[in-house]
Design an enzyme around this catalytic site. Structure first.
Site, PDB file in Angstrom:
ATOM      1  N   LYS A 179      52.569  -1.258 -59.862  1.00 53.24           N
ATOM      2  CA  LYS A 179      52.021  -0.457 -58.767  1.00 53.24           C
ATOM      3  C   LYS A 179      50.909   0.394 -59.347  1.00 53.24           C
ATOM      4  CE  LYS A 179      52.037   3.065 -56.744  1.00 53.24           C
ATOM      5  NZ  LYS A 179      50.895   3.981 -56.426  1.00 53.24           N
ATOM      6  N   GLY A 232      54.348   9.537 -65.383  1.00 53.16           N
ATOM      7  CA  GLY A 232      53.814  10.447 -64.379  1.00 53.16           C
ATOM      8  C   GLY A 232      54.523  11.788 -64.391  1.00 53.16           C
ATOM      9  N   SER A 233      54.564  12.430 -63.242  1.00 48.70           N
ATOM     10  CA  SER A 233      55.077  13.792 -63.159  1.00 48.70           C
ATOM     11  C   SER A 233      56.590  13.837 -63.236  1.00 48.70           C
ATOM     12  CB  SER A 233      54.620  14.438 -61.844  1.00 48.70           C
ATOM     13  OG  SER A 233      55.309  13.855 -60.747  1.00 48.70           O
ATOM     14  N   ALA A 235      58.574  15.605 -61.283  1.00 47.45           N
ATOM     15  CA  ALA A 235      59.165  15.540 -59.940  1.00 47.45           C
ATOM     16  C   ALA A 235      59.301  14.106 -59.462  1.00 47.45           C
ATOM     17  CB  ALA A 235      58.324  16.358 -58.957  1.00 47.45           C
ATOM     18  N   GLY A 237      59.279  11.383 -61.360  1.00 49.88           N
ATOM     19  CA  GLY A 237      60.197  10.689 -62.253  1.00 49.88           C
ATOM     20  C   GLY A 237      61.649  10.955 -61.911  1.00 49.88           C
ATOM     21  N   GLU A 254      58.266   8.326 -68.960  1.00 54.27           N
ATOM     22  CA  GLU A 254      57.390   9.226 -69.720  1.00 54.27           C
ATOM     23  C   GLU A 254      56.837  10.224 -68.725  1.00 54.27           C
ATOM     24  OE1 GLU A 254      54.527  11.129 -70.795  1.00 54.27           O
ATOM     25  OE2 GLU A 254      53.312   9.327 -71.123  1.00 54.27           O
ATOM     26  N   CYS A 288      49.070  13.330 -70.967  1.00 55.29           N
ATOM     27  CA  CYS A 288      50.461  13.789 -71.049  1.00 55.29           C
ATOM     28  C   CYS A 288      50.753  14.439 -72.400  1.00 55.29           C
ATOM     29  CB  CYS A 288      51.413  12.619 -70.824  1.00 55.29           C
ATOM     30  SG  CYS A 288      51.308  11.905 -69.171  1.00 55.29           S
ATOM     31  N   GLU A 385      52.984  22.228 -67.210  1.00 53.89           N
ATOM     32  CA  GLU A 385      51.884  21.326 -67.535  1.00 53.89           C
ATOM     33  C   GLU A 385      50.719  21.552 -66.575  1.00 53.89           C
ATOM     34  OE1 GLU A 385      51.594  16.701 -68.893  1.00 53.89           O
ATOM     35  OE2 GLU A 385      52.716  17.090 -67.057  1.00 53.89           O
TER      36      GLU A 385
END
Length: 483
Positions: A179, A232-233, A235, A237, A254, A288, A385
């Site tokens: 995706k 990704g973030s 939230a 994840g 990650e 990241c 972050e």
């Protein structure tokens, strides 16, 4: 250089070896200008079902697993060659859709090709082992692919991160559904065009250019997906892991970081400054594993602030196509988020050394390279972050305090140490809660070195030989031999 205008073509999804349109599209903008550059077909629930069905057919047929492993190795080598053939066009698109400098976008396509070279070399080396159980027993292990690996890719290094997971998954014999990120999907489409030209079994690779809340959510919740890989973030994840837990689907996650570099009194300060330039300001800080906190011994604290401020002030901010040092951030929303962090940090008492706001007089979404000093470790900007070109500098008195500060967030992706003393260089890594520790150079390492986080930075490892085992599961076979 005669580039293809992204306006002059239709950007589609790739499912079961066919490029598919959609009734809806999403617009892609150039963050250096704010202008629309393309429209991409939006994958819906029907596309997700088609992609999963195609991947399952590929798995069931054994197209990737019944062949000799060397044939998978040769397939990955062909993919690497085709990526290099499309690298110039892909880099151009990566630059104008994400804002990164054109040379960085070129390196990203070369890195993507290198992933396929590297894991192609491992495809015929995924071995089991024999386990001694004594006379009359034969016991051994088999490494089997999961089946369908669903992979959700972020926008900051889309082609490279896509290849980072796709290459080992294919090497291990999985079928894959990717995706793409809605903010920067064009370069990944070029990557998949290269993969198509290399010749892969139908359904082995599929690309969905959808929205996270629709196509992404439908993909991770699909009952026939065997594994989920996400970068990704936190939230998002966490939401994915909750969905995966309903069916006990294994995940590689990650989820970002708030990484700290520790500057000891004997550190080479020029190396520190070079690491800040690369670790904090490369890709406008949208990394990241960015060096977002610099912990400096009191004896060199003001000297480091001065040198870092001088370097930050020398950076050219502008369009990546023109080769600027610091390009735009990905969107207006991201720019507002970064500015908000900076405004709240000033209100909380952090000392602004340079930057702190958007660049005035420019189209697009540009943020000034920003340095804060005297940051309290409990401030929001020291804990969360930012994902922008912002550095927090804090002081420490001794080693114990340095490690306490470095470990004092919910993240644990990367840490760094700057010292010329071998005993500190060797004793520091065990005391730092991070998946990787850099000594005297931020981003030391490469494709060959394992990457992943502790704590809320995620779990599982990408890159290196270790990553191949994220894409296989071990089956044990125990046999009682006839007397």
């Amino acid at each position: 250089m005669n580039h293809l205008d992204p306006h002059n073509r239709t950007w589609l999804n790739f499912v079961n070896g066919v490029w598919l349109p959609s009734d809806e599209c999403i617009d892609v903008h150039n963050p250096a200008t704010g202008k629309k550059i393309a429209s991409v077909a939006v994958a819906g629930g029907n596309h997700v079902d088609m992609a999963v069905a195609a991947a399952r057919d590929c798995v069931t047929s054994g197209a990737l697993t019944k062949c000799r492993p060397v044939l998978r190795a040769e397939m990955l080598a062909r993919i690497a060659r085709e990526i290099r053939n499309r690298a110039e066009e892909g880099a151009y698109l990566g630059c104008i859709e994400s804002g990164k400098p054109i040379e960085a976008a070129r390196r990203e396509f070369e890195e993507a090709a290198r992933y396929f070279d590297y894991y192609g070399g491992m495809a015929d080396k995924i071995e089991g082992s024999a386990i001694p159980l004594g006379q009359r027993y034969l016991d051994y292990t088999i490494r089997e692919p999961y089946g369908i690996s669903a992979q959700i890719v972020p926008w900051n290094f889309a082609p490279s991160i896509c290849a980072r997971s796709l290459a080992p998954a294919l090497a291990a014999g999985n079928a894959v559904i990717v995706k793409s990120p809605e903010l920067a999907p064009l370069a990944i489409i070029v990557l998949f065009e290269a993969i198509e030209r290399a010749g892969v079994p139908k359904g082995a690779v599929n690309l969905l250019c959808g929205l996270g809340r629709t196509a992404g959510a439908a993909l991770v919740a699909h009952k026939d997906v065997d594994q989920i890989v996400f970068t990704g973030s936190v939230a998002t994840g966490v939401a994915i892991m909750k969905a995966a837990s309903e069916r006990s689907v294994p995940c590689v996650m990650e989820l970002g970081g708030k990484s700290a570099g520790i500057v000891f009194p004997d550190a080479n300060l020029e190396r520190v400054v070079e690491s800040v330039k690369a670790g904090t300001f490369f890709n406008a800080g949208q990394i990241c594993s960015a060096l977002s906190r610099l912990l400096v011994h009191t004896s060199v604290y003001e000297a480091v602030i001065g040198k870092v401020a001088e370097m930050a002030g020398s950076l050219e901010v502008g369009d990546g196509l023109a080769g600027a040092d610091l390009g735009p951030v990905i969107s207006e929303d991201q720019l507002e988020k970064i500015e908000g962090f900076c405004q709240r940090a000033k209100s909380a008492g952090a000392r602004l050394i340079t930057g702190g706001q958007r660049v005035s007089g420019k189209d697009g979404w540009f943020m000034e390279p920003t340095v804060f000093a005297d940051v309290d470790p409990n401030m929001e900007i020291a804990q969360e972050e930012v994902f922008g070109p912002v550095l927090c500098i804090m002081k420490f008195e001794d080693e114990d305090q340095a490690y306490q500060l470095a470990n004092g967030t919910r993240f644990g992706l990367v840490a760094g140490v700057f010292t010329q003393k071998l005993d500190i260089a060797l004793s520091a890594p065990p005391r730092l809660s991070a998946g990787q520790v850099f000594v005297n150079e931020w981003f030391a390492g490469g494709i060959e070195t394992p990457f992943g986080g502790n704590k809320m930075s995620g779990h599982g490892r990408e890159k290196g030989q270790e990553a191949i085992y994220s894409y296989v599961r071990t089956k044990n076979v125990g046999i009682l031999l006839a007397p």
